[in-house]
Scaffold this motif. Sequence first.
Motif, PDB file in Angstrom:
ATOM      1  N   TYR A 146      99.626 -28.367  26.125  1.00  0.00           N
ATOM      2  CA  TYR A 146      99.130 -29.645  25.621  1.00  0.00           C
ATOM      3  C   TYR A 146      98.085 -29.339  24.563  1.00  0.00           C
ATOM      4  CZ  TYR A 146      97.195 -34.340  25.385  1.00  0.00           C
ATOM      5  OH  TYR A 146      96.783 -35.578  24.933  1.00  0.00           O
ATOM      6  N   GLY A 147      98.191 -30.011  23.418  1.00  0.00           N
ATOM      7  CA  GLY A 147      97.237 -29.735  22.355  1.00  0.00           C
ATOM      8  C   GLY A 147      97.328 -30.758  21.249  1.00  0.00           C
ATOM      9  N   GLY A 148      96.461 -30.592  20.259  1.00  0.00           N
ATOM     10  CA  GLY A 148      96.461 -31.526  19.147  1.00  0.00           C
ATOM     11  C   GLY A 148      95.321 -31.254  18.193  1.00  0.00           C
ATOM     12  N   TYR A 149      95.009 -32.278  17.384  1.00  0.00           N
ATOM     13  CA  TYR A 149      93.973 -32.178  16.375  1.00  0.00           C
ATOM     14  C   TYR A 149      92.681 -32.826  16.865  1.00  0.00           C
ATOM     15  CZ  TYR A 149      97.678 -30.884  13.121  1.00  0.00           C
ATOM     16  OH  TYR A 149      98.722 -30.249  12.499  1.00  0.00           O
ATOM     17  N   LEU A 150      91.558 -32.213  16.496  1.00  0.00           N
ATOM     18  CA  LEU A 150      90.261 -32.806  16.782  1.00  0.00           C
ATOM     19  C   LEU A 150      90.018 -33.973  15.825  1.00  0.00           C
ATOM     20  CD1 LEU A 150      88.137 -29.556  17.225  1.00  0.00           C
ATOM     21  CD2 LEU A 150      89.015 -31.046  19.030  1.00  0.00           C
ATOM     22  N   THR A 156      91.653 -27.792  15.818  1.00  0.00           N
ATOM     23  CA  THR A 156      92.746 -27.985  16.764  1.00  0.00           C
ATOM     24  C   THR A 156      92.374 -27.380  18.113  1.00  0.00           C
ATOM     25  OG1 THR A 156      93.801 -25.899  16.084  1.00  0.00           O
ATOM     26  CG2 THR A 156      94.501 -27.923  14.943  1.00  0.00           C
ATOM     27  N   TYR A 157      93.072 -27.834  19.151  1.00  0.00           N
ATOM     28  CA  TYR A 157      92.870 -27.294  20.493  1.00  0.00           C
ATOM     29  C   TYR A 157      94.220 -27.184  21.196  1.00  0.00           C
ATOM     30  CZ  TYR A 157      93.644 -32.083  22.040  1.00  0.00           C
ATOM     31  OH  TYR A 157      94.204 -33.316  22.263  1.00  0.00           O
ATOM     32  N   ASN A 158      94.307 -26.268  22.165  1.00  0.00           N
ATOM     33  CA  ASN A 158      95.539 -26.070  22.943  1.00  0.00           C
ATOM     34  C   ASN A 158      95.193 -25.567  24.330  1.00  0.00           C
ATOM     35  OD1 ASN A 158      96.111 -24.878  19.940  1.00  0.00           O
ATOM     36  ND2 ASN A 158      97.783 -26.217  20.597  1.00  0.00           N
ATOM     37  N   LEU A 159      95.914 -26.049  25.320  1.00  0.00           N
ATOM     38  CA  LEU A 159      95.864 -25.544  26.687  1.00  0.00           C
ATOM     39  C   LEU A 159      97.293 -25.241  27.113  1.00  0.00           C
ATOM     40  CD1 LEU A 159      93.361 -28.091  28.291  1.00  0.00           C
ATOM     41  CD2 LEU A 159      92.874 -25.720  27.647  1.00  0.00           C
ATOM     42  N   GLY A 160      97.505 -24.083  27.739  1.00  0.00           N
ATOM     43  CA  GLY A 160      98.863 -23.709  28.096  1.00  0.00           C
ATOM     44  C   GLY A 160      98.960 -22.995  29.427  1.00  0.00           C
ATOM     45  N   LEU A 161     100.107 -23.191  30.090  1.00  0.00           N
ATOM     46  CA  LEU A 161     100.447 -22.487  31.328  1.00  0.00           C
ATOM     47  C   LEU A 161     101.796 -21.825  31.109  1.00  0.00           C
ATOM     48  CD1 LEU A 161      99.375 -22.053  34.251  1.00  0.00           C
ATOM     49  CD2 LEU A 161     100.851 -23.953  34.952  1.00  0.00           C
ATOM     50  N   TYR A 162     101.849 -20.482  31.221  1.00  0.00           N
ATOM     51  CA  TYR A 162     103.038 -19.710  30.876  1.00  0.00           C
ATOM     52  C   TYR A 162     103.427 -18.756  32.015  1.00  0.00           C
ATOM     53  CZ  TYR A 162     101.695 -20.856  26.004  1.00  0.00           C
ATOM     54  OH  TYR A 162     101.339 -21.483  24.846  1.00  0.00           O
ATOM     55  N   ASN A 163     104.649 -18.214  31.903  1.00  0.00           N
ATOM     56  CA  ASN A 163     105.035 -17.117  32.794  1.00  0.00           C
ATOM     57  C   ASN A 163     104.130 -15.907  32.576  1.00  0.00           C
ATOM     58  OD1 ASN A 163     107.120 -18.473  33.992  1.00  0.00           O
ATOM     59  ND2 ASN A 163     108.763 -17.388  32.932  1.00  0.00           N
ATOM     60  N   ARG A 186      90.212 -23.969  17.526  1.00  0.00           N
ATOM     61  CA  ARG A 186      89.904 -23.611  16.141  1.00  0.00           C
ATOM     62  C   ARG A 186      89.103 -24.738  15.513  1.00  0.00           C
ATOM     63  NH1 ARG A 186      94.954 -20.648  13.054  1.00  0.00           N
ATOM     64  NH2 ARG A 186      95.317 -18.992  14.586  1.00  0.00           N
ATOM     65  N   LEU A 187      88.053 -24.363  14.783  1.00  0.00           N
ATOM     66  CA  LEU A 187      87.182 -25.340  14.142  1.00  0.00           C
ATOM     67  C   LEU A 187      87.190 -25.118  12.633  1.00  0.00           C
ATOM     68  CD1 LEU A 187      84.110 -25.111  16.556  1.00  0.00           C
ATOM     69  CD2 LEU A 187      85.951 -26.806  16.602  1.00  0.00           C
ATOM     70  N   THR A 188      87.287 -26.218  11.883  1.00  0.00           N
ATOM     71  CA  THR A 188      87.201 -26.174  10.424  1.00  0.00           C
ATOM     72  C   THR A 188      86.090 -27.126  10.001  1.00  0.00           C
ATOM     73  OG1 THR A 188      88.955 -27.858  10.343  1.00  0.00           O
ATOM     74  CG2 THR A 188      89.615 -25.563  10.036  1.00  0.00           C
ATOM     75  N   PRO A 189      84.833 -26.670  10.047  1.00  0.00           N
ATOM     76  CA  PRO A 189      83.692 -27.551   9.746  1.00  0.00           C
ATOM     77  C   PRO A 189      83.705 -28.082   8.321  1.00  0.00           C
ATOM     78  CG  PRO A 189      82.999 -25.255   9.938  1.00  0.00           C
ATOM     79  CD  PRO A 189      84.413 -25.311  10.417  1.00  0.00           C
ATOM     80  N   PHE A 190      84.260 -27.299   7.387  1.00  0.00           N
ATOM     81  CA  PHE A 190      84.430 -27.775   6.011  1.00  0.00           C
ATOM     82  C   PHE A 190      85.519 -26.935   5.360  1.00  0.00           C
ATOM     83  CE2 PHE A 190      80.738 -24.939   6.249  1.00  0.00           C
ATOM     84  CZ  PHE A 190      81.112 -23.912   5.401  1.00  0.00           C
ATOM     85  N   PRO A 191      86.116 -27.437   4.266  1.00  0.00           N
ATOM     86  CA  PRO A 191      87.214 -26.707   3.618  1.00  0.00           C
ATOM     87  C   PRO A 191      86.805 -25.293   3.232  1.00  0.00           C
ATOM     88  CG  PRO A 191      87.049 -28.937   2.746  1.00  0.00           C
ATOM     89  CD  PRO A 191      85.835 -28.736   3.613  1.00  0.00           C
ATOM     90  N   LEU A 193      86.585 -22.744   5.430  1.00  0.00           N
ATOM     91  CA  LEU A 193      86.052 -21.977   6.553  1.00  0.00           C
ATOM     92  C   LEU A 193      86.747 -22.388   7.841  1.00  0.00           C
ATOM     93  CD1 LEU A 193      83.949 -20.013   7.793  1.00  0.00           C
ATOM     94  CD2 LEU A 193      82.439 -21.995   8.078  1.00  0.00           C
ATOM     95  N   MET A 194      87.194 -21.399   8.603  1.00  0.00           N
ATOM     96  CA  MET A 194      87.777 -21.627   9.926  1.00  0.00           C
ATOM     97  C   MET A 194      87.212 -20.583  10.885  1.00  0.00           C
ATOM     98  SD  MET A 194      90.064 -20.337  12.347  1.00  0.00           S
ATOM     99  CE  MET A 194      91.195 -19.254  11.480  1.00  0.00           C
ATOM    100  N   VAL A 195      86.782 -21.045  12.059  1.00  0.00           N
ATOM    101  CA  VAL A 195      86.343 -20.141  13.124  1.00  0.00           C
ATOM    102  C   VAL A 195      86.962 -20.632  14.429  1.00  0.00           C
ATOM    103  CG1 VAL A 195      84.179 -19.449  12.042  1.00  0.00           C
ATOM    104  CG2 VAL A 195      84.236 -21.493  13.484  1.00  0.00           C
ATOM    105  N   GLY A 196      87.172 -19.723  15.348  1.00  0.00           N
ATOM    106  CA  GLY A 196      87.764 -20.144  16.619  1.00  0.00           C
ATOM    107  C   GLY A 196      87.895 -19.000  17.593  1.00  0.00           C
ATOM    108  N   GLY A 197      88.505 -19.311  18.705  1.00  0.00           N
ATOM    109  CA  GLY A 197      88.702 -18.295  19.738  1.00  0.00           C
ATOM    110  C   GLY A 197      89.745 -18.722  20.751  1.00  0.00           C
ATOM    111  N   SER A 198      90.240 -17.738  21.495  1.00  0.00           N
ATOM    112  CA  SER A 198      91.242 -17.971  22.535  1.00  0.00           C
ATOM    113  C   SER A 198      90.881 -17.158  23.765  1.00  0.00           C
ATOM    114  CB  SER A 198      92.638 -17.556  22.052  1.00  0.00           C
ATOM    115  OG  SER A 198      92.965 -18.115  20.815  1.00  0.00           O
ATOM    116  N   TYR A 199      91.344 -17.658  24.912  1.00  0.00           N
ATOM    117  CA  TYR A 199      91.170 -16.929  26.164  1.00  0.00           C
ATOM    118  C   TYR A 199      92.479 -16.976  26.933  1.00  0.00           C
ATOM    119  CZ  TYR A 199      89.671 -15.630  30.858  1.00  0.00           C
ATOM    120  OH  TYR A 199      89.555 -15.009  32.084  1.00  0.00           O
ATOM    121  N   MET A 200      92.888 -15.825  27.445  1.00  0.00           N
ATOM    122  CA  MET A 200      94.106 -15.734  28.257  1.00  0.00           C
ATOM    123  C   MET A 200      93.788 -14.980  29.545  1.00  0.00           C
ATOM    124  SD  MET A 200      97.818 -13.874  27.533  1.00  0.00           S
ATOM    125  CE  MET A 200      98.363 -15.037  26.306  1.00  0.00           C
TER     126      MET A 200
END
Length: 346
Positions: A146-150, A156-163, A186-191, A193-200
Amino acid sequence: MKKAIFFLLMIAVLATSLSAIETKFKMELWNRWTNESIDGETTKNYFGLSRGYFRLEPKFNSNISGRFNVDFFSGSTDEFADGAGLKIKYAYLDFKYPWMLKDSKLSAGLLKTYFGTIYTYEYTMIDKDPSDKYKFASSADYGITYGGYLPAGYGTYNLGLYNGEGYKKGTSDDTNTSMAFVGNLRLTPFPGLMVGGSYMMNSKNEEDEDDREDYSKIAVVGKVAYGPVSVDGQYLMQTTSYEADGAEDVNKTVISIMPVVKLGAYLPLDIDLVGRYDIHDPDTDNDDDSDSTIMAGLNWMLLRDAKNKPQVMVQANYNIKSFEDDSDDINTMMVQLRYIFSHKLK
């Protein structure tokens, strides 16, 4: 038997697509020459269809759409000793309903893994995305997300459940019983620049409990773009914990930096200069086991489509892989003709 099953599956997918109100068809092919040498001696030298994609994207109504991808190879490859291979890469449906959060969707099936940059990597370099190359995550897996746009387009954001085992392994008897969880932001505070992170978080189960391995993985990503120049950066870390008595955790890290210069802004030819530098350490507690790879190349767009996306492209890369233990460097030259064609079936 496998060919018969695949043929029946293709018939079923095509029949389903024809029942949709709209279906997009797309094919992408990569014809590649590869030359590898170690200490001046050629170890690989071959032509082949290194990768091909066949894609169908049916749209059933304003709330339900889907995607089906076949990933195939022909010629000499590292993955297939007999020179050919075929896999289903994506097979999922997207659901978008008014009662969901705005600009969000629920996806189920064989779908993208929302970790690091692996799900947006467009093979700017011929080499794989770092998460895929260094075995942090597979680019696709069976699950639900499940995810989408801020709001206001701030990311953007995403949450997932996988094998947790990738698209090459499905629902066999030895599929892990412990699911994988993925969170991504992922965050795009202004055109520019993009910063973000993931955790698995996932595990590998064995019949013997002492062989169980638990994985905790993080990805920190960023991108800066100004005019014709952009730089992508990524830091990956995986901690492996073992259930066996006395076993110590193992930390694996990767640092990857990829600059791109669009020379088409200054020249009549539509050419990008590309580069990448990876530092891979499979065990941070051990000395002399890390390696680094310098990649340099160009992407020459011979033709773009109506949406200004590359349709016919020549890619050339030269890679030098060096080892901390002073093993001989591996030098690899790759030249690839990559082309895409698509059509709406109805």
